[in-house]
Design a protein around this motif. Structure first.
Motif, PDB file in Angstrom:
ATOM      1  N   THR A 252       0.807  -1.226   0.000  1.00 17.41           N
ATOM      2  CA  THR A 252       0.000   0.000   0.000  1.00 17.41           C
ATOM      3  C   THR A 252       0.835   1.269   0.000  1.00 17.41           C
ATOM      4  O   THR A 252       0.295   2.361  -0.262  1.00 17.41           O
ATOM      5  N   ASP A 253       2.132   1.173   0.268  1.00 16.65           N
ATOM      6  CA  ASP A 253       2.962   2.386   0.288  1.00 16.65           C
ATOM      7  C   ASP A 253       2.865   3.149  -1.028  1.00 16.65           C
ATOM      8  O   ASP A 253       2.550   4.351  -1.049  1.00 16.65           O
ATOM      9  N   ILE A 256      -0.730   4.533  -1.678  1.00 13.38           N
ATOM     10  CA  ILE A 256      -1.032   5.758  -0.916  1.00 13.38           C
ATOM     11  C   ILE A 256      -0.275   6.944  -1.487  1.00 13.38           C
ATOM     12  O   ILE A 256      -0.830   8.042  -1.643  1.00 13.38           O
ATOM     13  N   PHE A 260      -2.257  10.179  -3.087  1.00 14.17           N
ATOM     14  CA  PHE A 260      -2.190  11.493  -2.428  1.00 14.17           C
ATOM     15  C   PHE A 260      -1.162  12.439  -3.056  1.00 14.17           C
ATOM     16  O   PHE A 260      -1.318  13.656  -2.992  1.00 14.17           O
ATOM     17  N   LEU A 392      -2.066   1.385   8.131  1.00 10.46           N
ATOM     18  CA  LEU A 392      -2.960   2.226   7.338  1.00 10.46           C
ATOM     19  C   LEU A 392      -3.324   3.517   8.074  1.00 10.46           C
ATOM     20  O   LEU A 392      -3.305   4.604   7.490  1.00 10.46           O
ATOM     21  N   VAL A 393      -3.655   3.399   9.359  1.00 11.74           N
ATOM     22  CA  VAL A 393      -4.068   4.577  10.126  1.00 11.74           C
ATOM     23  C   VAL A 393      -2.923   5.582  10.227  1.00 11.74           C
ATOM     24  O   VAL A 393      -3.095   6.777   9.942  1.00 11.74           O
ATOM     25  N   SER A 395      -0.134   5.815   8.378  1.00 15.65           N
ATOM     26  CA  SER A 395       0.266   6.323   7.059  1.00 15.65           C
ATOM     27  C   SER A 395      -0.728   7.356   6.529  1.00 15.65           C
ATOM     28  O   SER A 395      -0.335   8.409   6.013  1.00 15.65           O
ATOM     29  N   LEU A 396      -2.022   7.058   6.654  1.00 14.32           N
ATOM     30  CA  LEU A 396      -3.039   7.986   6.143  1.00 14.32           C
ATOM     31  C   LEU A 396      -3.087   9.280   6.954  1.00 14.32           C
ATOM     32  O   LEU A 396      -3.353  10.356   6.413  1.00 14.32           O
ATOM     33  N   LEU A 397      -2.834   9.183   8.268  1.00 12.57           N
ATOM     34  CA  LEU A 397      -2.829  10.386   9.100  1.00 12.57           C
ATOM     35  C   LEU A 397      -1.624  11.279   8.803  1.00 12.57           C
ATOM     36  O   LEU A 397      -1.715  12.513   8.891  1.00 12.57           O
ATOM     37  N   VAL A 399       0.428  11.204   5.848  1.00 11.48           N
ATOM     38  CA  VAL A 399       0.835  11.461   4.466  1.00 11.48           C
ATOM     39  C   VAL A 399       0.664  12.933   4.085  1.00 11.48           C
ATOM     40  O   VAL A 399       1.503  13.488   3.364  1.00 11.48           O
ATOM     41  N   LYS A 400      -0.386  13.585   4.554  1.00  6.10           N
ATOM     42  CA  LYS A 400      -0.585  14.994   4.190  1.00  6.10           C
ATOM     43  C   LYS A 400       0.376  15.934   4.914  1.00  6.10           C
ATOM     44  O   LYS A 400       1.015  16.785   4.286  1.00  6.10           O
ATOM     45  N   VAL A 407       4.272   8.294   5.152  1.00  6.42           N
ATOM     46  CA  VAL A 407       3.843   6.974   4.679  1.00  6.42           C
ATOM     47  C   VAL A 407       4.784   5.893   5.208  1.00  6.42           C
ATOM     48  O   VAL A 407       4.355   4.860   5.732  1.00  6.42           O
TER      49      VAL A 407
END
Length: 515
Positions: A252-253, A256, A260, A392-393, A395-397, A399-400, A407
Motif C-alpha cells: 500500500t505504500d 497511498i 495522495f 494504514l491509520v 500512514s493515512l494520518l 501522508v498529508k 507513509v
C-alpha cells in the motif's frame, strides 16, 4: 546426499549462495541499465505507472494465502525420509491450487480494471486500463508450470532454479532494453516480461522432471490423509493471514503515495525502492540458499544443535543487516545522483526511514526463516489484525502533513508494534521452548552497533576527496572496510563469531586445495 552430514549441508548452502550471488549480480546490472534507459526514453510518469500497478497486483496475489510456504514446510520431513509417495501427493495438490490461483488472479484483475482511474491521482494518461490488463496477464502466467520449483528449495539445490531464473531474467532484460531503444513502446516492454516468465517456468518444470524422475510416473497419486490435509490447510490459513498483513503493509505504500502525491512522486521513490529491494532480495537470497539446510537440521538434529545453530545464523544475519543498512544510508543518494541526476533525489530523512524499514525486515529474517522451517505459522495467525490497521491509520494520518516520510513512518511503526517482537516470541515459545530474552538482548546489541557503525562510516566516507565517480568508488571502499572490520572486532569474543570464522577458514582451505 546424506541429509544429516553437516559438511554436505554447508557445501549445498555455499553453492546456493555463490550461484545466487553471481546470478543476482548479473540481473542487478542489467536492471539498472534498463531503468536508466526507461527513464530517458519512456519517462518518469510511466515508471510510476509500472510501480503502482505492480503494487496493486501484489495485493491481488494475496489469493495465494501462503500456500507455497505451507507446502514447503510440509515437504521437509518427507524429503528427509525420501517418502516419494508423500512428495507426489503434496505436489499434485500444489498443482491444483496454482491453477486455481491463476484463475482467481485473472478474475480479480478483470474486476479491478474498470476502476483503475479511480485508484490513481492522474486521469490524463491514455490506455491505463489496457496496460493494467497486461500486468494482470503477466501475473497469471507466473502461476503456470512453476509449482515444481519448491523441490529445489527444500532439497538444498536452489542453485538450479537460480541458474534458470538468472538466464530467463537476463533474456527479459536484454529484450526490454532492445524494446526501449528501438521502439519506445511501453506495451511491448510489458509483454516481454510475461513471455520470459513463461520461459522460466517451462525450463524449471523440465529440470525438475529430470532431477526427480518420479515426477513423470503415471502411477496413481495417493491422496493426502485427512489429518495431513488438516495440518496443511491450518498452516495455509495461518500463514495466509500473516501474508495479508505484510503484503498490505508493503503493497500500500506506493498506492497511498500515488493516490495522495501523484505518479511523479511514486516514480521518484521507485528508484529507491528498486535499489533497497535489490539489496533486500540479496539478503533473502542468502537465507533462501540456507533454508533447505536449516529445515533439514530442524527435522533431523537434536534440540541443542538446533538452538546453537540458530545463534550462529542470527549473528550472521545481524552482520549482514548492519553492513547493508550502513552502506545504503551512506551511498543511496550519491548513487541516485550519479545514475539518474540530482532531480531524482529524496531528502535525507526520507532515505533514513526507508533504510530503517529495510533494516527491520532484514534483521527479522532469522526468526521468520525458523518459523517457516518449524511450521509455526498457526501461532502468529492474528498478527495481521494489528499490523494492517496500525500501518494504514498512521500512514493515512501522516501522508498529508509529512508527505512520503509519513507513509514510511506508518510502515515503521506497524512493524515495530507487531513483527519485531511477535515472531521471536512465537519461535522461542513453540520452537525452542526457551525464553526469548537472550534474543532481544542480542537484537538490541546488533541494532546499537548498526547505528554506531553508521556514524563512524559516514564520518570516514565524508573524508573521501574528489567528486563524481571517483568519490563514489572511494565511499564504496569505506563501506566495505570500516563497518565490517569494526563489527568483527566488536563481536570477536563471542562463540558465534568464532564459529563463523571457523567456517570461513574451512571454506578457504577447500578453495586453496582445488587450486
Amino acid at each position: 546426499m546424506n541429509p544429516k552430514n553437516p559438511k554436505t549441508r554447508l557445501q549445498y548452502t555455499i553453492k546456493n549462495i555463490v550461484y545466487s550471488f553471481v546470478g543476482y549480480a548479473v540481473i542487478t546490472v542489467l536492471s539498472f541499465i534498463s531503468r536508466k534507459l526507461f527513464l530517458l526514453e519512456i519517462g518518469l510518469v510511466y515508471q510510476g505507472v509500472n510501480s503502482a500497478f505492480s503494487d496493486v497486483l501484489v495485493l491481488l496475489s494475496l489469493a495465494e494465502m501462503g500456500f507455497t510456504s505451507a507446502i514447503i514446510a510440509s515437504l521437509y520431513k518427507p524429503i528427509a525420509q525420501n517418502d516419494v509417495e508423500k512428495i507426489r501427493s503434496l505436489l499434485a495438490l500444489c498443482k491444483k491450487i496454482y491453477h486455481a490461483l491463476a484463475v482467481v488472479m485473472a478474475l480479480g484483475g478483470l474486476a479491478i480494471t474498470p476502476f483503475i482511474y479511480q485508484l490513481v491521482n492522474d486521469t490524463t494518461l491514455p490506455y491505463l486500463q489496457f496496460y493494467f490488463l497486461l500486468f494482470v496477464g503477466n501475473s497469471v502466467v507466473s502461476y503456470l508450470f512453476s509449482y515444481k520449483q519448491c523441490l529445489f528449495f527444500v532439497n538444498q539445490k536452489n542453485y538450479i532454479s537460480t541458474v534458470v531464473k538468472s538466464f530467463s531474467q537476463s533474456v527479459q532484460m536484454l529484450l526490454q532494453i532492445a524494446v526501449i531503444l528501438f521502439t519506445h513502446n511501453f506495451t511491448l516492454y510489458i509483454i516481454v516480461q510475461g513471455l520470459c516468465t513463461l520461459l522460466n517456468n517451462f525450463i524449471i518444470s523440465y529440470m525438475a522432471n529430470k532431477e526427480h524422475p518420479y515426477l513423470r510416473s503415471k502411477a496413481a497419486i495417493q491422496p493426502l490423509q485427512a489429518e495431513e490435509k488438516q495440518f496443511l490447510f491450518r498452516n495455509v490459513k495461518a500463514f495466509g493471514l500473516t501474508k495479508i498483513g505484510s503484503t498490505i503493509v508493503q503493497g500500500t505504500d506506493n498506492i497511498i503515495i500515488t493516490a495522495f502525491l501523484g505518479f511523479v512522486t511514486t516514480g521518484l521513490y521507485s528508484n529507491y525502492y528498486m535499489i533497497t529491494n535489490t539489496i533486500k532480495m540479496f539478503v533473502t537470497m542468502v537465507f533462501n540458499a540456507a533454508n533447505g539446510s536449516i529445515g533439514n537440521i530442524n527435522h533431523t538434529e537434536t534440540e541443542e544443535t538446533r538452538y546453537n545453530v540458530f545463534w550462529n545464523v542470527f549473528l550472521f544475519n545481524g552482520w549482514l543487516s548492519m553492513f547493508c543498512s550502513v552502506s545504503l544510508l551512506v551511498l543511496l543518494n550519491p548513487f541516485i545522483s550519479l545514475m539518474f541526476g540530482q532531480q531524482y533525489l529524496l531528502s535525507l530523512p526520507v532515505v533514513a526511514i526507508v533504510v530503517a524499514n529495510f533494516y527491520l525486515v532484514c534483521i527479522a529474517n532469522t526468526a521468520s526463516t525458523y518459523i517457516g522451517t518449524f511450521g509455526l505459522y498457526w501461532h502468529q495467525r492474528y498478527r495481521a489484525l494489528f499490523e494492517v490497521p496500525i500501518n494504514l491509520v498512521v500512514s493515512l494520518l501522516l501522508v498529508k502533513p509529512l508527505g512520503v516520510f509519513g507513509v514510511f513512518l506508518g510502515t515503521f511503526v506497524s512493524f515495530v508494534c507487531t513483527v519485531f517482537w511477535w515472531e521471536p516470541h512465537i519461535l522461542f515459545k513453540h520452537g525452542f521452548a526457551r525464553p526469548a530474552a537472550p534474543y532481544f538482548k542480542k537484537l538490541g546489541l546488533y541494532t546499537l552497533a548498526t547505528v554506531g557503525l553508521y556514524l563512524v562510516t559516514e564520518f570516514y566516507a565524508g573524508l573521501v576527496p574528489g567528486a563524481g565517480y571517483a568519490n563514489f568508488v572511494g565511499q564504496v571502499l569505506v563501506c566495505l572496510v570500516v563497518p565490517n572490520l569494526l563489527f568483527v572486532a566488536l563481536f570477536w569474543r563471542t562463540q558465534q563469531m568464532r564459529n563463523l570464522w571457523g567456517i570461513v577458514k574451512g571454506v578457504a582451505r577447500k578453495v586453496l586445495r582445488r587450486k
